[in-house]
Design a protein around this motif. Structure first.
Motif, PDB file in Angstrom:
ATOM      1  N   ASP A 310      12.365 -38.808 -10.622  1.00  0.00           N
ATOM      2  CA  ASP A 310      13.225 -38.147  -9.636  1.00  0.00           C
ATOM      3  C   ASP A 310      12.800 -38.416  -8.200  1.00  0.00           C
ATOM      4  O   ASP A 310      13.545 -38.089  -7.268  1.00  0.00           O
ATOM      5  CB  ASP A 310      13.230 -36.636  -9.874  1.00  0.00           C
ATOM      6  CG  ASP A 310      13.857 -36.247 -11.200  1.00  0.00           C
ATOM      7  OD1 ASP A 310      14.641 -37.059 -11.743  1.00  0.00           O
ATOM      8  OD2 ASP A 310      13.557 -35.140 -11.698  1.00  0.00           O
ATOM      9  N   HIS A 311      11.612 -39.004  -8.005  1.00  0.00           N
ATOM     10  CA  HIS A 311      11.105 -39.164  -6.646  1.00  0.00           C
ATOM     11  C   HIS A 311      11.687 -40.418  -5.992  1.00  0.00           C
ATOM     12  O   HIS A 311      11.691 -41.497  -6.596  1.00  0.00           O
ATOM     13  CB  HIS A 311       9.574 -39.249  -6.641  1.00  0.00           C
ATOM     14  CG  HIS A 311       8.979 -38.965  -5.308  1.00  0.00           C
ATOM     15  ND1 HIS A 311       8.892 -39.916  -4.302  1.00  0.00           N
ATOM     16  CD2 HIS A 311       8.457 -37.820  -4.785  1.00  0.00           C
ATOM     17  CE1 HIS A 311       8.329 -39.373  -3.245  1.00  0.00           C
ATOM     18  NE2 HIS A 311       8.051 -38.104  -3.511  1.00  0.00           N
ATOM     19  N   PRO A 312      12.163 -40.317  -4.751  1.00  0.00           N
ATOM     20  CA  PRO A 312      12.798 -41.469  -4.099  1.00  0.00           C
ATOM     21  C   PRO A 312      11.855 -42.642  -3.843  1.00  0.00           C
ATOM     22  O   PRO A 312      12.313 -43.779  -3.661  1.00  0.00           O
ATOM     23  CB  PRO A 312      13.319 -40.887  -2.779  1.00  0.00           C
ATOM     24  CG  PRO A 312      12.521 -39.624  -2.561  1.00  0.00           C
ATOM     25  CD  PRO A 312      12.226 -39.101  -3.918  1.00  0.00           C
ATOM     26  N   ALA A 313      10.537 -42.387  -3.835  1.00  0.00           N
ATOM     27  CA  ALA A 313       9.592 -43.469  -3.552  1.00  0.00           C
ATOM     28  C   ALA A 313       9.265 -44.312  -4.781  1.00  0.00           C
ATOM     29  O   ALA A 313       8.571 -45.325  -4.662  1.00  0.00           O
ATOM     30  CB  ALA A 313       8.297 -42.893  -2.971  1.00  0.00           C
ATOM     31  N   LEU A 314       9.757 -43.923  -5.953  1.00  0.00           N
ATOM     32  CA  LEU A 314       9.391 -44.648  -7.174  1.00  0.00           C
ATOM     33  C   LEU A 314       9.752 -46.124  -7.087  1.00  0.00           C
ATOM     34  O   LEU A 314       8.938 -46.998  -7.410  1.00  0.00           O
ATOM     35  CB  LEU A 314      10.068 -44.009  -8.392  1.00  0.00           C
ATOM     36  CG  LEU A 314       9.802 -44.716  -9.727  1.00  0.00           C
ATOM     37  CD1 LEU A 314       8.328 -44.582 -10.115  1.00  0.00           C
ATOM     38  CD2 LEU A 314      10.691 -44.143 -10.833  1.00  0.00           C
ATOM     39  N   ALA A 315      10.957 -46.408  -6.658  1.00  0.00           N
ATOM     40  CA  ALA A 315      11.425 -47.795  -6.639  1.00  0.00           C
ATOM     41  C   ALA A 315      10.636 -48.657  -5.665  1.00  0.00           C
ATOM     42  O   ALA A 315      10.562 -49.883  -5.826  1.00  0.00           O
ATOM     43  CB  ALA A 315      12.916 -47.834  -6.286  1.00  0.00           C
ATOM     44  N   LYS A 316      10.018 -48.041  -4.660  1.00  0.00           N
ATOM     45  CA  LYS A 316       9.277 -48.804  -3.644  1.00  0.00           C
ATOM     46  C   LYS A 316       7.779 -48.875  -3.941  1.00  0.00           C
ATOM     47  O   LYS A 316       7.032 -49.498  -3.196  1.00  0.00           O
ATOM     48  CB  LYS A 316       9.489 -48.156  -2.270  1.00  0.00           C
ATOM     49  CG  LYS A 316      10.940 -48.133  -1.803  1.00  0.00           C
ATOM     50  CD  LYS A 316      11.092 -47.412  -0.476  1.00  0.00           C
ATOM     51  CE  LYS A 316      10.901 -45.914  -0.636  1.00  0.00           C
ATOM     52  NZ  LYS A 316      11.149 -45.175   0.634  1.00  0.00           N
TER      53      LYS A 316
END
Length: 557
Positions: A310-316
């Motif tokens: 759910d965390h937005p930083a996962l993809a980066k």
């Protein structure tokens, strides 16, 4: 069941035997092998094996000077901080028995378990909430000594200074006296100690780990040094990736939990690996820690992996160092597993364990054959039986589910001061003593276990166990509540969420929302209910006993 004749998909043969070691000796061996290797990375500061080992020795000497003798209980009321590691191994070096206490405990819960265990000395940290709870217990119980570690002192120099100057509200004002001692001074006195540290018997008691077992009353599972050191070696034997000393485990699981004690702390120490530790789980901080320290393994509970998704930083975040993630503590939902693997490219495998089994019983292999939806194959040296669900004195009929029972070197010795409770969970079969798990399982032709039901009423909330009867007892203290039942409702994030169902006393009027607010102010964070439902009646058995099973079937079906 003869597990030795089934296919083995773990890298180490099932019939491998392991050396029973005292945990201080295990720590000493790894320290001698690589004294300058890092054991902990904590918020920008690294601690070597030698540094922590010497601090543990000083802690042991300080305990002895304080009058702590072999067999005395030393409690740890700590989050994931370096002082936990020092106090854990240091207490055992002095021959003491460690008692783990959850930082989520209320004053009443901590006081009850301190009294039950006979804890004489308690270690905490100067976090305001923890210190306030520990100090109240010290003043209102038979506890004699409180040792308070400093979070700022465990940080890098400039971070520690900034915390003292800018984060004063995050530091408790500790009133030191003859019974409340500062961590630094305690270790300094220990370094002056000259007492010979005792030689610890591997088969002596090492840890009291409180659990609800098969009832709602917390009991101290008695785990020996051999139980814990062998389970750490069993866990290490699951690793197919080569030199384990180069592993870096992400340390988000709380050390006071038996899963973390084995799968993180003792696992790292027995192999010489490192732990990149965070004080509490925060998805953003975990992602940064994985990337910074090139973490290779991440044991966690399903809610942690959902939070990372759910965390937005996962993809980066660069997760290329991660080889495997291991989920335990609660059932792993298949959609979560599939989404996590698709988003990260990291294999997420499910395992299983109990407090009474030192933490780890089985897991799906980290490489090669696995069977989603199962809890995998048992670890080396562990045997299983399926007992009849109604009569544990006989085996389940061939091909039918049965209550999972276990035999192995990691199984506890019993419950502290509760031989009656131990009688309920141990059963004799085939000339051996088996631990009843309360979980109903099946086993396939390859030895993969699947949990299909549970006999216990415990609710698994994000890896923690909630005992319905304890929450019900609090609810019944409300003057308006006549009857109460608490069950677990499936929750996509936490696995299960407690929900209460009540009837009211005649003439009393209140709302479910008001009852929920009243209750949640009086229980631990993990015990808080999502909802209180007021009903005209609750299901009962033919003899008038409240029927939790019937309620669960009605609500969940």
């Amino acid at each position: 069941m003869d597990v030795s004749k089934l296919p083995n998909h773990h890298p180490v043969p099932w019939n491998t035997t392991f050396e029973p070691m005292a945990l201080p000796a295990m720590f000493a061996r790894s320290t001698r092998a690589a004294p300058d290797a890092p054991l902990l990375h904590f918020l920008g500061r690294s601690y070597t094996y030698d540094e922590l080992f010497r601090d543990a020795q000083a802690f042991a000497q300080a305990l002895i000077r304080r009058g702590i003798a072999a067999g005395d209980r030393v409690g740890l009321f700590l989050p994931n901080v370096p002082s936990y590691v020092v106090a854990y191994y240091g207490a055992m070096m002095a021959g003491a028995v460690v008692v783990n206490f959850s930082p989520l405990y209320s004053v009443e819960e901590l006081e009850q378990q301190v009294a039950d265990s006979g804890t004489r000395l308690l270690v905490t940290v100067d976090v305001p909430e923890l210190y306030a709870t520990a100090e109240k217990v010290l003043r209102g119980s038979a506890l004699r000594t409180l040792v308070v570690s400093s979070l700022a002192e465990m940080l890098p120099t400039f971070k520690g200074l900034a915390m003292r100057v800018l984060g004063r509200k995050k530091i408790a004002r500790v009133s030191h006296d003859e019974s409340v001692l500062a961590w630094r001074e305690f270790l300094t006195r220990g370094r002056e100690g000259k007492a010979a540290l005792p030689e610890v018997d591997p088969h002596s008691l090492a840890l009291l780990q409180y659990t609800g077992g098969t009832t709602g009353t917390p009991k101290g599972a008695m785990l020996t040094h051999a139980n814990l050191s062998i389970n750490a070696q069993q866990t290490a034997g699951l690793n197919p990736f080569g030199d384990p000393a180069h592993e870096v485990f992400l340390g988000a699981l709380p050390f006071f939990h038996v899963f973390a004690n084995t799968a993180l702390l003792n696992h790292a120490v027995v192999t010489g690996a490192a732990i990149a530790m965070v004080p509490r789980f925060d998805a953003g901080q975990v992602l940064k820690t994985i990337e910074k320290h090139r973490a290779t393994g991440f044991p966690g509970v399903p809610t942690m992996f959902q939070a990372l998704l759910d965390h937005p930083a996962l993809a980066k975040t660069d997760l290329s160092s991660l080889r495997v993630c291991i989920s335990g503590g609660a059932p792993l939902p298949a959609p979560l597993r599939d989404k996590f693997e698709a988003a990260t490219g990291v294999r997420l495998v499910e395992g299983y364990g109990l407090t009474e089994s030192s933490g780890v019983i089985s897991t799906n292999p980290y490489r090669g054959t696995r069977k989603p939806g199962t809890i995998g194959q048992v670890v080396m040296g562990t045997e299983v039986l399926l007992l009849d669900k109604e009569d544990p004195s006989i085996l389940a009929p061939d091909g039918e589910p049965g209550e999972l029972a276990l035999h192995g070197p990691q199984i506890m010795q019993g419950y502290w001061n509760r031989p009656d409770a131990a009688t309920d969970v141990f059963v004799e079969h085939q000339g051996k003593t088996w631990l009843r798990t309360g979980d109903v399982a099946t086993v396939d032709e390859d030895g993969f276990l699947e949990i299909v039901d549970r006999i216990k009423d415990m609710i698994a909330v994000g890896g923690f166990k909630v005992f319905p009867s304890q929450v019900e007892d609090v609810l019944l203290e409300h003057p308006g509540v006549k009857e109460a039942l608490v069950i677990g409702r499936p929750d996509s994030y936490r696995g299960e969420a407690p929900v209460a169902y009540v009837t009211l006393n005649s003439g009393r009027e209140t709302s479910g929302a008001d009852l929920r607010e009243w209750l949640n102010a009086r229980v631990g964070k993990h015990e808080r209910v999502d909802e209180v439902v007021i009903r005209d009646e609750l299901p009962k058995t033919m003899i008038g006993k409240l029927d939790r099973k019937a309620l669960r079937a009605e609500v969940l079906d």
